[in-house]
Design an enzyme around this catalytic site. Structure first.
Site, short mmCIF file in Angstrom:
data_model
loop_
_atom_site.label_atom_id
_atom_site.label_comp_id
_atom_site.label_asym_id
_atom_site.label_seq_id
_atom_site.Cartn_x
_atom_site.Cartn_y
_atom_site.Cartn_z
N ARG A 122 -11.75 -7.88 12.75
CA ARG A 122 -12.53 -8.23 11.54
C ARG A 122 -12.79 -9.74 11.55
O ARG A 122 -11.86 -10.54 11.47
CB ARG A 122 -11.74 -7.83 10.31
CG ARG A 122 -12.46 -8.13 9.00
CD ARG A 122 -11.63 -7.69 7.80
NE ARG A 122 -12.31 -7.98 6.55
CZ ARG A 122 -12.27 -9.18 5.96
NH1 ARG A 122 -11.60 -10.18 6.54
NH2 ARG A 122 -12.90 -9.38 4.83
N LYS A 167 -8.64 -17.90 9.07
CA LYS A 167 -7.55 -17.90 8.09
C LYS A 167 -6.64 -19.12 8.25
O LYS A 167 -6.67 -19.83 9.26
CB LYS A 167 -6.75 -16.60 8.21
CG LYS A 167 -7.52 -15.41 7.64
CD LYS A 167 -6.67 -14.15 7.53
CE LYS A 167 -7.45 -13.06 6.82
NZ LYS A 167 -6.67 -11.79 6.76
#
Ligand SMILES: Nc1nc2[nH]c(SCC(=O)O)nc2c(=O)[nH]1
Length: 281
Positions: free
Chosen positions: A255, A221
């Protein structure tokens, strides 16, 4: 701590890896829908072989600026892949969606966990989660994917996210979702500045008072690639560091895209944490 669905139970006493399987058109470089589906099933097989416990299937990109996807399009993407994986494995399959109809179709096809970045706030989602009686991850997001990164603002990001999750837990319980089916997620990158994201990582232990499993998703991210001034495809080290930190701080589900490397890191974390002195020892 554990989650259950029908006759399956997943112990969360050690951190587990959730492998990301995007089945959105921009996920795979080329080919039509069938070729994309066979590539998706192969990727799921590889992630399971690499140590993933849960396969998280998403038919709608929720990256900042992402456009909405029509309900039937999302169903057409995810259901065939869920069915194909379920034919080959009894692994845990989560459906990354906010749409009630997609939740229902996915669980009908064999998914056994709902992963909703909008925390069941879309029409019919709470009722669907209650009807389906599967574990559900409710995640904090400020705003909507299209605009959430414009100007994230909090009084105190930790307390504001905790308050939001409290409110969503109450909404879940009122709708008939049982508490032991609820998983919480601070929502890294969903309406947060770089500083907000790292505060939520640094103070992740503040989320354990709920007595519920925590899911953390930071893989590749912007909180990593912007901090390191790299591209999303060049941040394996940073992603492993975030996964390791989250697991050390007690997150039970991590995740990620890079399953093999993360699974190795989490094994090291588990070996270390089991040597922690019990309080008073
Ligand atoms: N529960 C949960 N689900 C997610 N789905 C995405 S999609 C964006 C991306 O992977 O970059 N992120 C997350 C996350 O952080 N938590």
């Amino acid at each position: 701590m554990e989650i259950t669905h029908q006759n399956k139970t997943l112990s969360l006493d050690s951190p587990v890896v959730m492998g990301i399987l995007n089945v959105t058109p921009d996920s795979f470089s080329d080919g039509g829908l069938f070729q994309q589906q066979s590539k998706a099933v192969e990727r799921a097989r590889q992630m399971l072989a690499d140590g993933a416990t849960i396969i998280d299937i998403g038919g709608e990109s929720t990256r900042p600026g992402a456009a909405d996807v029509a309900e039937q399009d999302e169903i057409n993407r995810v259901v065939p892949v869920i069915k194909a994986i379920r034919e080959r494995s009894d692994c845990w399959i989560s459906i990354d969606t906010s749409k009630a109809a997609v939740m229902r179709a996915a669980v009908e096809a064999g998914a056994n966990l709902i992963n909703d970045v909008r925390a069941l706030r879309e029409p019919g989602a709470l009722t669907a989660a209650a009807d389906l009686q599967v574990p559900v991850c409710i995640m904090h997001m400020q705003g909507q994917p299209r605009t959430m990164q414009a100007a994230p603002d909090y009084t105190d990001v930790i307390q504001d996210v905790i308050q939001f999750l409290n409110q969503r837990i109450d909404a879940c319980l009122d709708a008939g979702v049982i508490r032991q089916n609820i998983i919480l997620d601070p929502g890294y990158g969903f309406g947060k500045t770089l500083a907000h994201n790292y505060q939520l990582l640094a103070q992740l232990d503040h989320f354990h008072h709920f007595g519920l499993p925590i899911l953390a998703g930071m893989s590749r991210k912007s909180m990593i690639y912007k901090a390191l001034d790299k591209t999303p495809h060049d941040v394996l080290g940073g992603s492993i560091a975030c996964a390791t930190l989250a697991a050390v701080k007690g997150a039970q589900i991590i995740r990620v895209h890079d399953v093999k490397e993360t699974a190795d890191a989490l094994k090291v974390v588990a070996l270390t944490m089991q040597e922690n002195e019990a309080p008073g020892e």
